[in-house]
Scaffold this motif. Structure first.
Motif, mmCIF file in Angstrom:
data_model
loop_
_atom_site.group_PDB
_atom_site.id
_atom_site.type_symbol
_atom_site.label_atom_id
_atom_site.label_comp_id
_atom_site.label_asym_id
_atom_site.label_seq_id
_atom_site.Cartn_x
_atom_site.Cartn_y
_atom_site.Cartn_z
ATOM 1 N N ALA A 48 3.903 -0.535 -0.129
ATOM 2 C CA ALA A 48 3.534 0.599 -0.986
ATOM 3 C C ALA A 48 2.454 0.180 -1.981
ATOM 4 O O ALA A 48 1.507 0.944 -2.245
ATOM 5 N N LEU A 49 2.565 -1.024 -2.531
ATOM 6 C CA LEU A 49 1.560 -1.524 -3.470
ATOM 7 C C LEU A 49 0.215 -1.711 -2.782
ATOM 8 O O LEU A 49 -0.823 -1.342 -3.329
ATOM 9 N N PHE A 50 0.214 -2.271 -1.573
ATOM 10 C CA PHE A 50 -1.034 -2.433 -0.828
ATOM 11 C C PHE A 50 -1.706 -1.075 -0.626
ATOM 12 O O PHE A 50 -2.908 -0.925 -0.822
ATOM 13 N N GLU A 51 -0.918 -0.093 -0.233
ATOM 14 C CA GLU A 51 -1.470 1.243 0.011
ATOM 15 C C GLU A 51 -2.028 1.854 -1.265
ATOM 16 O O GLU A 51 -3.115 2.432 -1.258
ATOM 17 N N SER A 52 -1.303 1.715 -2.377
ATOM 18 C CA SER A 52 -1.742 2.355 -3.623
ATOM 19 C C SER A 52 -2.959 1.667 -4.243
ATOM 20 O O SER A 52 -3.706 2.299 -4.978
ATOM 21 N N THR A 53 -3.162 0.386 -3.927
ATOM 22 C CA THR A 53 -4.303 -0.343 -4.491
ATOM 23 C C THR A 53 -5.467 -0.463 -3.507
ATOM 24 O O THR A 53 -6.519 -0.997 -3.859
ATOM 25 N N GLY A 54 -5.281 -0.004 -2.270
ATOM 26 C CA GLY A 54 -6.341 -0.096 -1.271
ATOM 27 C C GLY A 54 -6.490 -1.483 -0.669
ATOM 28 O O GLY A 54 -7.515 -1.801 -0.073
ATOM 29 N N GLU A 108 8.979 -3.542 1.636
ATOM 30 C CA GLU A 108 8.647 -2.125 1.448
ATOM 31 C C GLU A 108 7.845 -1.902 0.176
ATOM 32 O O GLU A 108 6.867 -1.135 0.171
ATOM 33 N N LYS A 109 8.238 -2.568 -0.901
ATOM 34 C CA LYS A 109 7.526 -2.419 -2.169
ATOM 35 C C LYS A 109 6.113 -2.987 -2.071
ATOM 36 O O LYS A 109 5.169 -2.423 -2.628
ATOM 37 N N GLN A 110 5.960 -4.113 -1.367
ATOM 38 C CA GLN A 110 4.634 -4.689 -1.195
ATOM 39 C C GLN A 110 3.734 -3.764 -0.383
ATOM 40 O O GLN A 110 2.569 -3.566 -0.728
ATOM 41 N N LEU A 159 2.417 -7.791 -7.261
ATOM 42 C CA LEU A 159 3.067 -8.703 -6.304
ATOM 43 C C LEU A 159 3.979 -9.689 -7.020
ATOM 44 O O LEU A 159 5.081 -9.995 -6.541
ATOM 45 N N GLU A 160 3.522 -10.183 -8.171
ATOM 46 C CA GLU A 160 4.362 -11.108 -8.946
ATOM 47 C C GLU A 160 5.647 -10.426 -9.407
ATOM 48 O O GLU A 160 6.730 -11.006 -9.335
ATOM 49 N N LYS A 161 5.532 -9.192 -9.862
ATOM 50 C CA LYS A 161 6.704 -8.446 -10.323
ATOM 51 C C LYS A 161 7.667 -8.174 -9.169
ATOM 52 O O LYS A 161 8.882 -8.355 -9.304
ATOM 53 N N ILE A 162 7.138 -7.747 -8.041
ATOM 54 C CA ILE A 162 7.967 -7.477 -6.863
ATOM 55 C C ILE A 162 8.698 -8.735 -6.417
ATOM 56 O O ILE A 162 9.886 -8.700 -6.092
ATOM 57 N N SER A 172 16.099 -12.660 4.257
ATOM 58 C CA SER A 172 15.164 -13.520 3.536
ATOM 59 C C SER A 172 14.588 -12.726 2.367
ATOM 60 O O SER A 172 14.853 -11.529 2.228
ATOM 61 N N LEU A 173 13.785 -13.378 1.557
ATOM 62 C CA LEU A 173 13.170 -12.713 0.417
ATOM 63 C C LEU A 173 12.379 -11.491 0.855
ATOM 64 O O LEU A 173 12.361 -10.471 0.167
ATOM 65 N N SER A 174 11.743 -11.565 2.005
ATOM 66 C CA SER A 174 10.925 -10.436 2.466
ATOM 67 C C SER A 174 11.751 -9.173 2.669
ATOM 68 O O SER A 174 11.222 -8.062 2.559
ATOM 69 N N ASN A 175 13.050 -9.319 2.940
ATOM 70 C CA ASN A 175 13.905 -8.149 3.059
ATOM 71 C C ASN A 175 13.957 -7.356 1.753
ATOM 72 O O ASN A 175 14.167 -6.147 1.759
#
Length: 117
Positions: free
Chosen positions: A13-19, A9-11, A60-63, A2-5
């Protein structure tokens, strides 16, 4: 598949980097928030520091756009439509509405979905 595959991982990493984090109760929010940081709710339980919210949304939009592109390149429209028709159980319910809506960001039309039913 699915799209989540393509995006998970990128999402993460983004969550972690943005808090950013998910919280579905006041207890979860209290557990995860940091002192002195102003948070905003971005919907669906997603919480982010106010100062990072715009970067998070744009990221998130870019990912998602990159994930859709990769999914289309690797699987093609027909396989994606078939996969989502099955995921949304459209063959059982006879209602492809959710599938059609989910595939709009792919540029897949209602007519293309109905042709695969």
């Amino acid at each position: 598949m699915s799209l989540s595959n393509y995006t998970q991982e990128k999402q993460t990493a983004l969550f972690e980097s943005t808090g950013a984090f998910f919280a579905f109760s006041n207890e979860q929010l209290a557990e995860k928030k940091k002192e002195g940081v102003t948070y905003v709710s971005l919907g669906a339980g997603l919480i982010a520091p106010k100062d990072n919210a715009k970067a998070l949304i744009e990221g998130l939009e870019k990912i998602t756009a990159e994930g859709i592109k990769q999914d289309l390149e690797e699987n093609g429209k027909e396989k994606i439509i078939d996969r989502e028709l099955a995921n949304y159980e459209c063959y059982y319910t006879g209602d492809p509405s959710d599938c059609i809506e989910a595939l709009e960001p792919y540029g897949i039309t209602r007519e293309e979905v109905l042709a695969r039913l």
